[in-house]
Design an enzyme around this catalytic site. Structure first.
Site: not given
Length: 506
Positions: A152, A177, A231, A286, A387
């Site tokens: 996202f 996707k 993830s 990230c 994280e």
């Protein structure tokens, strides 16, 4: 409250109504209002998108490099023409401030410019007369259908920068996707891809669905490669399942990037860089810099200055030009971040600055988390190792360079790592010894340009070739090596040995 729009999925260049009975909400992160619903596409609809990409592949892959390149040049200009529209849409659905959202779109354009060099970067190699009468050449060939599974936090850059440009430049077709939380920017770009870019139908297709339906990408034999960002848990699953089905995989996963701040650093410049890298994009990237290993001799001054500058940041509506820190993506993620802050306190960290209860006048229902600082985080505290993906800075105090480096390298993630110092020896030692795949020396966000690979290590990446740069070209292509020989009077008379074209020995 405005109208809630029900979005469609795109197959073969056509936007179609889903037959699903499950819809996923998209919110304006600054107001909390639901602005759209996207379908949780059925397995049949996902299969339909794969089939469309598969059908489009033969014609697209056989189109000349020069024509594909000309289309990409045109496409780059289309994106520039719609930069401000896409910036606003990204800010609205995700929560990035306008500068950050504009950067998101520009980081989709940059790899598109790289893809325009396809005739050069896809070149193979060749040698005449490898052995007497034999010539050998290696070509880079497209794979087929590529599936892109998108997070996202970068709705423009990741699908339309990291995934689509090099994939289609090298002759592949794509099924995206899109992220269900932030699909609108990607959907709008796909509309432009066909309406103004003029690409052949089926080259890029788009669905929104749950993890259950997206398993088809990992097992369908028509899908030749999967590129994923998300993830580590999901990335490991995708890597293991897709690879077991003979597919190439890029899985860019979580991070807990550390900076090492030494006592000889330029202190104010260092704090400014940490503010930018830690709180930019509300920490939802990230390559954020959420952990700072500070040498004890300057730690008190560093933390005091960091707090002062963090408190001065304007927290507000994402599309207010004055905002420096926008909201996070949705209420669930805000709660996730707040739970981590409390966990840090429970583990014994000192809460220097608490952003959990911030209220923005006029936007009381927005998903805001203010800058947060946790000091004296010790080894073993999970808040320093996992994280959080929010505007939370963790301070680990260290005695010296060696202790700081050891703490950083003990982390299971190794996307990026940074050192702030004016000492060339320590900078070089850090460059040599850090586990981080992307290294910054007095650079808070060491993300390379698209011409180099985004090269995370350890549990931050699973695969063989990273996104972007020449790694990206290799990921999206397979080698085809051709050896050629033409008969002449001499070769016709030669006795054939075990190996044709064996290298002659002297």
């Amino acid at each position: 409250m405005g109208e809630v729009i029900r979005k469609q999925y795109c197959v073969n260049g056509q936007w179609k109504d889903s037959k699903t009975d499950r819809w996923m909400e998209v919110t304006d992160s600054s107001t909390g209002e639901v602005i759209a619903e996207v379908p949780c596409c059925t397995a049949d609809e996902v299969e339909e998108a794969i089939a469309a990409a598969h059908a489009a592949f033969p014609e697209w892959s056989m189109m000349s490099l020069s024509k594909r390149t000309q289309m990409l040049f045109k496409w780059r200009n289309v994106l520039m023409d719609h930069l401000e529209e896409l910036t606003y849409l990204c800010a609205k659905e995700l929560g990035k401030n306008l500068s950050e959202a504009r950067g998101d779109v520009l980081k989709a354009i940059e790899p598109t410019e790289l893809a325009c060099s396809a005739p050069y970067i896809t070149q193979g190699s060749a040698s005449l007369q490898v052995t007497t009468g034999f010539d050998t050449a290696t070509y880079r060939m497209p794979l087929g259908v590529v599936a892109g599974i998108v997070p996202f936090n970068f709705p423009a850059m990741i699908p339309w920068g990291w995934m689509v440009p090099l994939a289609i430049a090298t002759g592949n077709t794509v099924v995206l996707k899109a992220a269900s939380f932030t699909p609108l920017t990607s959907m709008r770009i796909l509309e432009l891809f066909y309406e103004e870019g003029g690409f052949p139908r089926g080259v890029v297709n788009l669905v929104t669905c749950s993890r259950k339906e997206s398993e088809l990408f990992l097992t369908d034999p028509r899908v030749k490669a999967v590129t994923f960002v998300g993830s580590t848990e999901v990335g490991k699953h995708i890597y293991s399942v897709a690879a077991a089905h003979g597919k190439r995989v890029q899985a860019q996963c979580e991070a807990k990037n550390h900076a090492l701040v030494l006592e000889d650093c330029d202190l104010e410049s260092t704090v400014n860089a940490v503010i930018n890298s830690t709180y930019g994009c509300a920490g939802m990237r990230c390559m954020a810099l959420p952990v700072i290993c500070v040498q004890e001799s300057i730690a008190d001054r560093f933390v005091a200055m960091l707090k002062e500058k963090a408190m001065a940041m304007k927290v507000g509506c994402a599309y207010d030009p004055e905002t420096k820190l926008g909201p996070v993506v949705n209420a669930k993620h805000r709660q996730f971040i707040c739970d981590w802050i409390q966990k840090g306190v429970d583990e014994g960290a000192e809460l220097v600055l608490d952003g959990r209860n911030i209220v923005v006048p006029g936007y009381e229902n927005g998903f805001f988390v203010g800058p947060t600082i946790l000091d004296h985080v010790k080894p073993g505290m999970t808040v320093g190792d996992r994280e959080i993906f929010g505007p939370v800075t963790v301070i680990k105090r260290v005695k010296n360079f060696e202790e700081g480096l050891a703490i950083m390298n003990a982390n299971p993630f190794a996307n990026g790592s940074v050192i702030f110092t004016q000492n060339g020896y320590y900078a070089r030692q850090f460059e040599l010894l850090t586990d981080g795949g992307m290294v910054g020396i007095n650079v808070g966000i060491p993300v390379p340009s698209a011409y180099f690979p985004f090269s995370g290590n350890k549990d931050s990446f699973f695969g063989d070739q990273h996104v972007l740069g020449l790694d990206g070209v290799r990921f999206y292509t397979r080698a085809k090596t051709v050896t050629k020989h033409w008969y002449d009077e001499h070769s016709r008379k030669r006795v054939m040995d075990t190996w044709e074209g064996t290298v002659e020995r002297i």
